[in-house]
Design a protein around this motif. Structure first.
Motif, PDB file in Angstrom:
ATOM      1  N   LYS A 116      28.192 -24.740  83.665  1.00  0.00           N
ATOM      2  CA  LYS A 116      28.609 -23.352  83.845  1.00  0.00           C
ATOM      3  C   LYS A 116      28.026 -22.495  82.729  1.00  0.00           C
ATOM      4  CE  LYS A 116      32.713 -23.831  86.679  1.00  0.00           C
ATOM      5  NZ  LYS A 116      32.235 -25.052  87.321  1.00  0.00           N
ATOM      6  N   ILE A 117      27.494 -21.331  83.117  1.00  0.00           N
ATOM      7  CA  ILE A 117      26.806 -20.462  82.165  1.00  0.00           C
ATOM      8  C   ILE A 117      27.295 -19.024  82.336  1.00  0.00           C
ATOM      9  CG2 ILE A 117      24.562 -19.546  81.459  1.00  0.00           C
ATOM     10  CD1 ILE A 117      23.292 -22.130  82.396  1.00  0.00           C
ATOM     11  N   PRO A 118      27.675 -18.363  81.231  1.00  0.00           N
ATOM     12  CA  PRO A 118      28.106 -16.959  81.302  1.00  0.00           C
ATOM     13  C   PRO A 118      26.907 -16.015  81.286  1.00  0.00           C
ATOM     14  CG  PRO A 118      28.282 -17.736  79.059  1.00  0.00           C
ATOM     15  CD  PRO A 118      27.791 -18.907  79.874  1.00  0.00           C
ATOM     16  N   ASN A 119      27.182 -14.717  81.213  1.00  0.00           N
ATOM     17  CA  ASN A 119      26.073 -13.762  81.150  1.00  0.00           C
ATOM     18  C   ASN A 119      25.351 -13.879  79.807  1.00  0.00           C
ATOM     19  OD1 ASN A 119      27.220 -11.918  79.124  1.00  0.00           O
ATOM     20  ND2 ASN A 119      28.650 -11.304  80.718  1.00  0.00           N
ATOM     21  N   GLU A 120      24.186 -13.271  79.728  1.00  0.00           N
ATOM     22  CA  GLU A 120      23.305 -13.454  78.568  1.00  0.00           C
ATOM     23  C   GLU A 120      23.965 -13.045  77.251  1.00  0.00           C
ATOM     24  OE1 GLU A 120      18.783 -12.239  77.071  1.00  0.00           O
ATOM     25  OE2 GLU A 120      19.637 -11.345  78.888  1.00  0.00           O
ATOM     26  N   ALA A 144      36.886 -29.091  69.230  1.00  0.00           N
ATOM     27  CA  ALA A 144      38.006 -28.546  70.008  1.00  0.00           C
ATOM     28  C   ALA A 144      37.620 -27.228  70.679  1.00  0.00           C
ATOM     29  CB  ALA A 144      39.213 -28.342  69.101  1.00  0.00           C
ATOM     30  N   MET A 145      36.911 -26.375  69.950  1.00  0.00           N
ATOM     31  CA  MET A 145      36.497 -25.090  70.509  1.00  0.00           C
ATOM     32  C   MET A 145      35.504 -25.283  71.651  1.00  0.00           C
ATOM     33  SD  MET A 145      36.127 -22.803  67.031  1.00  0.00           S
ATOM     34  CE  MET A 145      35.605 -21.322  67.894  1.00  0.00           C
ATOM     35  N   LEU A 146      34.581 -26.237  71.480  1.00  0.00           N
ATOM     36  CA  LEU A 146      33.622 -26.523  72.544  1.00  0.00           C
ATOM     37  C   LEU A 146      34.329 -27.027  73.797  1.00  0.00           C
ATOM     38  CD1 LEU A 146      30.651 -28.194  70.616  1.00  0.00           C
ATOM     39  CD2 LEU A 146      30.513 -26.154  72.046  1.00  0.00           C
ATOM     40  N   GLN A 147      35.317 -27.895  73.608  1.00  0.00           N
ATOM     41  CA  GLN A 147      36.052 -28.436  74.750  1.00  0.00           C
ATOM     42  C   GLN A 147      36.794 -27.331  75.492  1.00  0.00           C
ATOM     43  OE1 GLN A 147      38.438 -31.495  72.925  1.00  0.00           O
ATOM     44  NE2 GLN A 147      36.867 -33.062  73.155  1.00  0.00           N
ATOM     45  N   ARG A 200      35.545 -21.447  85.432  1.00  0.00           N
ATOM     46  CA  ARG A 200      34.809 -20.190  85.601  1.00  0.00           C
ATOM     47  C   ARG A 200      35.316 -19.125  84.633  1.00  0.00           C
ATOM     48  NH1 ARG A 200      31.519 -19.716  89.915  1.00  0.00           N
ATOM     49  NH2 ARG A 200      31.593 -21.342  91.506  1.00  0.00           N
ATOM     50  N   PHE A 201      36.606 -19.236  84.257  1.00  0.00           N
ATOM     51  CA  PHE A 201      37.197 -18.302  83.300  1.00  0.00           C
ATOM     52  C   PHE A 201      37.806 -19.123  82.159  1.00  0.00           C
ATOM     53  CE2 PHE A 201      37.251 -16.150  87.386  1.00  0.00           C
ATOM     54  CZ  PHE A 201      36.757 -14.886  87.075  1.00  0.00           C
ATOM     55  N   PRO A 202      37.039 -19.408  81.107  1.00  0.00           N
ATOM     56  CA  PRO A 202      37.543 -20.231  80.002  1.00  0.00           C
ATOM     57  C   PRO A 202      38.812 -19.649  79.392  1.00  0.00           C
ATOM     58  CG  PRO A 202      35.177 -19.883  79.803  1.00  0.00           C
ATOM     59  CD  PRO A 202      35.647 -18.981  80.893  1.00  0.00           C
ATOM     60  N   LYS A 203      39.723 -20.529  78.968  1.00  0.00           N
ATOM     61  CA  LYS A 203      40.977 -20.083  78.352  1.00  0.00           C
ATOM     62  C   LYS A 203      40.728 -19.448  76.993  1.00  0.00           C
ATOM     63  CE  LYS A 203      43.847 -23.547  80.667  1.00  0.00           C
ATOM     64  NZ  LYS A 203      44.742 -24.721  80.481  1.00  0.00           N
ATOM     65  N   VAL A 204      39.715 -19.935  76.298  1.00  0.00           N
ATOM     66  CA  VAL A 204      39.370 -19.400  74.981  1.00  0.00           C
ATOM     67  C   VAL A 204      37.990 -18.767  75.065  1.00  0.00           C
ATOM     68  CG1 VAL A 204      38.933 -19.946  72.562  1.00  0.00           C
ATOM     69  CG2 VAL A 204      40.727 -21.165  73.807  1.00  0.00           C
ATOM     70  N   ARG A 205      37.913 -17.468  74.781  1.00  0.00           N
ATOM     71  CA  ARG A 205      36.622 -16.785  74.798  1.00  0.00           C
ATOM     72  C   ARG A 205      36.740 -15.477  74.026  1.00  0.00           C
ATOM     73  NH1 ARG A 205      35.788 -14.974  81.067  1.00  0.00           N
ATOM     74  NH2 ARG A 205      33.656 -14.738  80.309  1.00  0.00           N
ATOM     75  N   PHE A 206      35.609 -14.833  73.775  1.00  0.00           N
ATOM     76  CA  PHE A 206      35.617 -13.545  73.087  1.00  0.00           C
ATOM     77  C   PHE A 206      36.263 -12.484  73.980  1.00  0.00           C
ATOM     78  CE2 PHE A 206      32.005 -15.744  71.071  1.00  0.00           C
ATOM     79  CZ  PHE A 206      32.341 -15.581  69.735  1.00  0.00           C
ATOM     80  N   ASN A 207      37.017 -11.575  73.350  1.00  0.00           N
ATOM     81  CA  ASN A 207      37.751 -10.554  74.104  1.00  0.00           C
ATOM     82  C   ASN A 207      36.841  -9.615  74.887  1.00  0.00           C
ATOM     83  OD1 ASN A 207      40.286 -11.429  73.276  1.00  0.00           O
ATOM     84  ND2 ASN A 207      40.226 -10.207  71.393  1.00  0.00           N
ATOM     85  N   TRP A 230      32.032 -17.371  84.721  1.00  0.00           N
ATOM     86  CA  TRP A 230      30.827 -18.140  84.446  1.00  0.00           C
ATOM     87  C   TRP A 230      30.284 -18.668  85.774  1.00  0.00           C
ATOM     88  CZ3 TRP A 230      30.956 -21.426  79.366  1.00  0.00           C
ATOM     89  CH2 TRP A 230      31.380 -20.614  78.305  1.00  0.00           C
ATOM     90  N   LYS A 231      28.974 -18.785  85.866  1.00  0.00           N
ATOM     91  CA  LYS A 231      28.350 -19.212  87.117  1.00  0.00           C
ATOM     92  C   LYS A 231      27.860 -20.659  87.025  1.00  0.00           C
ATOM     93  CE  LYS A 231      26.884 -14.539  88.380  1.00  0.00           C
ATOM     94  NZ  LYS A 231      25.739 -13.652  88.713  1.00  0.00           N
ATOM     95  N   ASP A 232      27.845 -21.315  88.181  1.00  0.00           N
ATOM     96  CA  ASP A 232      27.350 -22.691  88.265  1.00  0.00           C
ATOM     97  C   ASP A 232      25.825 -22.707  88.334  1.00  0.00           C
ATOM     98  OD1 ASP A 232      29.913 -23.650  88.282  1.00  0.00           O
ATOM     99  OD2 ASP A 232      29.999 -23.981  90.447  1.00  0.00           O
TER     100      ASP A 232
END
Length: 210
Positions: free
Chosen positions: A166-170, A10-13, A20-27, A33-35
């Motif tokens: 889609k990949i976020p920053n490092e 569920a968390m992965l989904q 580009r802006f996931p609903k669930v992420r670290f604060n 996120w970039k393509d």
């Protein structure tokens, strides 16, 4: 254990919902996120073994990487592809079934029929958690053409390399990879305990009814 597996899925989904802006992420993170096309993340390579049994023989399956020690193929393994930890291995015939893995079994050799890649421009563990999501399995199926059998399909490598992830920053990649690695380790530890208990149960039953 099943609850942990469902939580992980569920968390992965939620994280990898092609946004580009996931609903669930670290604060701590707000950037989009970039393509990236897989061709920008997967750098294919082919290093061939030069001696018989130069390294341990490995195999990529839909369940993960496996050792082929003890199996007799009847063929020389000179010229097999050399891989190391963190390399990606995929089966072009069975990719659509999820036969793509991040090698975590150390240096070894795999059949020349596999495609092997280095991960570039991204954290390998973060990328690995994306490889078998429902979205990616659908993408693999779309770039695989029906082969000689129902199970085997032929991968269109050019189309495969155009699949977008889609990949976020490092820093965010590392934090996500750490979280899901911890969850996976807990699941694996529980599975190992269940296996040990099952083995103990069989042993005790055998002793009781001798």
């Amino acid at each position: 254990m099943k609850q942990l597996e469902r939580l992980k899925t569920a968390m992965l989904q939620q994280l990898l919902a092609n946004q580009r802006f996931p609903k669930v992420r670290f604060n701590d993170f707000k950037d989009s996120w970039k393509d990236y096309r897989l061709g920008e993340v997967f750098d294919e390579f082919s290093v061939k073994s030069k001696r018989e049994n130069e390294y341990k023989l490995l195999s990529s399956t839909t369940s993960g990487m496996e050792s082929r020690s003890g199996r007799v193929s009847g063929h020389s393994n000179i010229g097999y592809k050399v891989i190391d930890n963190g390399d990606i291995v995929l089966s072009p015939q069975n990719l659509w079934l999820g036969n793509i893995n991040l090698n975590n079994m150390g240096k070894g050799i795999v059949s020349p029929s596999y495609h092997t890649f280095k991960i570039v421009n991204a954290n390998p563990i973060f990328v690995n958690f994306q490889l078998k999501t429902e979205k990616m399995l659908f993408e693999y199926k779309m770039v695989s053409v029906q082969g000689a059998s129902v199970v085997r399909r032929n991968l269109d490598m050019d189309a495969f390399k155009k699949i977008v992830i889609k990949i976020p920053n490092e820093k965010e990649q590392i934090k996500i990879a750490s979280l899901f690695s911890s969850i996976s380790n807990i699941i694996n530890n529980h599975q190992n305990k269940l296996t040990q208990l099952s083995t103990l149960k069989k042993y005790l039953l055998q002793k009781m009814f001798i």
